[in-house]
Design a protein around this motif. Structure first.
Motif, PDB file in Angstrom:
ATOM      1  N   TYR A   1       0.862  -1.175   0.000  1.00 61.86           N
ATOM      2  CA  TYR A   1       0.000   0.000   0.000  1.00 61.86           C
ATOM      3  C   TYR A   1       0.906   1.234   0.000  1.00 61.86           C
TER       4      TYR A   1
ATOM      5  N   GLN B   1       0.738   5.632   1.009  1.00 61.97           N
ATOM      6  CA  GLN B   1      -0.050   6.724   1.590  1.00 61.97           C
ATOM      7  C   GLN B   1       0.666   8.049   1.348  1.00 61.97           C
TER       8      GLN B   1
ATOM      9  N   GLN C   1      -4.094  11.966   2.255  1.00 57.84           N
ATOM     10  CA  GLN C   1      -4.916  11.032   1.498  1.00 57.84           C
ATOM     11  C   GLN C   1      -4.997   9.689   2.207  1.00 57.84           C
ATOM     12  N   GLU C   2      -5.969   8.903   1.812  1.00 63.54           N
ATOM     13  CA  GLU C   2      -6.118   7.575   2.397  1.00 63.54           C
ATOM     14  C   GLU C   2      -5.064   6.629   1.829  1.00 63.54           C
ATOM     15  N   ARG C   3      -4.758   5.622   2.623  1.00 62.84           N
ATOM     16  CA  ARG C   3      -3.829   4.592   2.169  1.00 62.84           C
ATOM     17  C   ARG C   3      -4.499   3.817   1.035  1.00 62.84           C
ATOM     18  N   GLU C   4      -3.752   3.563  -0.042  1.00 57.19           N
ATOM     19  CA  GLU C   4      -4.314   2.870  -1.201  1.00 57.19           C
ATOM     20  C   GLU C   4      -3.464   1.654  -1.562  1.00 57.19           C
TER      21      GLU C   4
ATOM     22  N   TRP D   1       0.963  -5.235   9.631  1.00 56.34           N
ATOM     23  CA  TRP D   1       1.477  -4.147   8.805  1.00 56.34           C
ATOM     24  C   TRP D   1       2.956  -3.942   9.150  1.00 56.34           C
TER      25      TRP D   1
END
Length: 112
Positions: free
Chosen positions: A37, A39, A43-46, A102
């Motif tokens: 992912y 980030q 912004q949101e984690r993608e 994570w």
């Protein structure tokens, strides 16, 4: 849960390449899917890319043809090769195991 540790981030010029490593602890790491992912501040984690325990890969549209995810079962490591980097690829990259773990993240900065 497997413990994860990312490495390989850094500063690179546009068009350059980096390889990120996600090292997992324990033999169970290879039994789980792993995803990368990223980030960007504000912004949101993608999700960027993922790989199953069987080696099936999936990519976000914005990295297809540029990033490659792979895993080395012997080394308990999942790699993310970042190619043709663009400034908008800048962010903190995290790996995540489907076990729920994570990593701590590694910074990638693409700038001239």
């Amino acid at each position: 849960q497997a413990q994860l540790a990312e490495s390989g981030g850094g500063l690179v010029q546009p068009g350059g390449s980096l390889r990120l490593d996600c090292a997992g602890s324990g033999t169970i790491f290879s039994l789980y899917a792993t995803a990368w992912y990223r980030q960007v501040p504000g912004q949101e984690r993608e999700m960027v890319a993922s790989i199953t325990s069987a080696g099936v890969t999936n990519y976000a549209d914005f990295v297809k043809g540029r990033f490659i995810i792979a895993r080395d079962y012997a080394k308990n490591t999942v790699y993310l090769s970042l190619n043709k980097l663009m400034p908008e690829d800048t962010g903190v990259y995290y790996c995540r195991s489907s076990s729920g773990s994570w990593g701590q993240g590694t910074q990638v900065t693409v700038s001239s």
